[in-house]
Design a protein around this motif. Structure first.
Motif, PDB file in Angstrom:
ATOM      1  N   ASN A   1       0.851  -1.185   0.000  1.00  0.00           N
ATOM      2  CA  ASN A   1       0.000   0.000   0.000  1.00  0.00           C
ATOM      3  C   ASN A   1       0.889   1.238   0.000  1.00  0.00           C
ATOM      4  OD1 ASN A   1       0.748   0.484   2.815  1.00  0.00           O
ATOM      5  ND2 ASN A   1      -0.638  -1.225   3.282  1.00  0.00           N
ATOM      6  N   GLU A   2       0.266   2.400   0.022  1.00  0.00           N
ATOM      7  CA  GLU A   2       1.025   3.640  -0.061  1.00  0.00           C
ATOM      8  C   GLU A   2       1.848   3.901   1.195  1.00  0.00           C
ATOM      9  OE1 GLU A   2      -2.616   5.669  -1.284  1.00  0.00           O
ATOM     10  OE2 GLU A   2      -1.443   6.580  -2.907  1.00  0.00           O
TER      11      GLU A   2
ATOM     12  N   SER B   1       4.294   1.154  -8.615  1.00  0.00           N
ATOM     13  CA  SER B   1       3.424   2.166  -8.021  1.00  0.00           C
ATOM     14  C   SER B   1       4.018   3.519  -8.359  1.00  0.00           C
ATOM     15  CB  SER B   1       3.364   2.000  -6.493  1.00  0.00           C
ATOM     16  OG  SER B   1       4.620   2.310  -5.916  1.00  0.00           O
TER      17      SER B   1
ATOM     18  N   TRP C   1      -4.665  -2.259  -4.721  1.00  0.00           N
ATOM     19  CA  TRP C   1      -3.973  -1.598  -5.823  1.00  0.00           C
ATOM     20  C   TRP C   1      -4.914  -1.126  -6.920  1.00  0.00           C
ATOM     21  CZ3 TRP C   1       0.529   0.292  -4.999  1.00  0.00           C
ATOM     22  CH2 TRP C   1       1.395  -0.319  -4.098  1.00  0.00           C
TER      23      TRP C   1
ATOM     24  N   ILE D   1      -5.401   2.501  -5.964  1.00  0.00           N
ATOM     25  CA  ILE D   1      -4.112   3.205  -5.921  1.00  0.00           C
ATOM     26  C   ILE D   1      -3.567   3.430  -7.332  1.00  0.00           C
ATOM     27  CG2 ILE D   1      -1.709   3.054  -5.180  1.00  0.00           C
ATOM     28  CD1 ILE D   1      -2.732   1.449  -2.725  1.00  0.00           C
TER      29      ILE D   1
ATOM     30  N   HIS E   1       5.842   5.388  -6.861  1.00  0.00           N
ATOM     31  CA  HIS E   1       6.642   5.253  -5.646  1.00  0.00           C
ATOM     32  C   HIS E   1       7.344   6.572  -5.325  1.00  0.00           C
ATOM     33  CE1 HIS E   1       9.497   3.673  -2.739  1.00  0.00           C
ATOM     34  NE2 HIS E   1       8.740   2.585  -2.681  1.00  0.00           N
TER      35      HIS E   1
ATOM     36  N   ALA F   1       4.989   2.095   0.840  1.00  0.00           N
ATOM     37  CA  ALA F   1       5.850   2.760  -0.131  1.00  0.00           C
ATOM     38  C   ALA F   1       6.634   3.895   0.527  1.00  0.00           C
ATOM     39  CB  ALA F   1       5.024   3.291  -1.300  1.00  0.00           C
TER      40      ALA F   1
END
Length: 244
Positions: free
Chosen positions: A50-51, A81, A133, A136, A83, A54
């Protein structure tokens, strides 16, 4: 006159060494006259799910990579992602008034590759891991492509497995989940499919099989399958050559 060999640092921002090892054949089979080194996060999280993960992984990696930047011409962040490490490294390069290294992430590189392959109006999709995701990556694509991204993006379909679970389940179970996610994207009109996790290295054949099952041999072979790590390496190689 010979030129010094280019050097690219391939970064796995989680702590799972096995994922780093899975990146080696993707880069090295391309056969570029480039030296690759590999970095695994020294601490942080074993899987970026998840964020928040990250952010933790970026904070764990940044000081070490800042120290290593002077030895490399390019940096590739291998987390699928948006990122934060990508932008943090770019800011560090600007802060130090450096003309290198060049930096990209596998998410950005794979989306750019899809757009180069597809006609205007054709869509790409992403096969990713856990269900979180879907939202996201949807938001990340919208930030890259703008408000009209729905015309180009078929969405993200997921396996329900986190990155560190991909190779822990039975192959038959993994194949089934990958194929189901792929076929859902095909029903949405995807003409290209991104492997939405660095841990999906080598699973392009499963995605191809799903395309053939859903569309037949001819139609299934026309779907582009995009590996983000390969896209990132190819992009950086081109960027470095153009700057010579």
């Amino acid at each position: 006159m010979s030129h010094p060999q280019r050097s690219v640092l391939i970064i796995n921002p989680n702590t799972t060494q096995a994922m780093t090892e899975g990146l080696r054949p993707l880069a090295e089979r391309l056969g570029f006259p480039t030296h690759y080194e590999y970095f695994t996060a020294p601490h942080g999280v074993s899987s970026i799910n998840n964020e928040d993960d990250a952010v933790i992984s970026a904070q764990a990696c940044l000081p070490n990579i800042t120290d290593l930047m002077q030895y490399h011409d390019a940096l590739l962040v291998c987390c699928y992602s948006q990122h934060p490490l990508v932008s943090l490294l770019r800011e560090e390069i600007r802060k130090q008034h450096l003309d290198r290294p060049c930096v990209t992430g596998i998410f950005e590189a794979s989306v750019a590759t899809c757009l180069q392959y597809l006609n205007v109006g054709e869509k790409f999709g992403i096969v990713s891991t856990g269900q979180q995701w879907e939202a996201i990556l949807g938001e990340a694509v919208a930030e890259l492509l703008g408000s009209d991204n729905g015309k180009r993006f078929a969405g993200t379909e997921t396996t329900g497995l986190n990155a560190n679970e991909l190779h822990a389940v039975a192959k038959s179970e993994l194949d089934l989940r990958m194929k189901d996610a792929t076929k859902r994207l095909l029903r949405k009109g995807a003409k290209a499919i991104c492997l939405g996790c660095a841990g999906m290295a080598g699973l392009d054949e499963v995605v191809r099989s799903a395309c053939v099952e859903a569309l037949g041999e001819e139609g299934g072979m026309q779907i582009k399958i995009i590996d983000g790590v390969i896209s990132g390496v190819v992009f950086l190689e081109g960027a470095l050559r153009s700057a010579m």
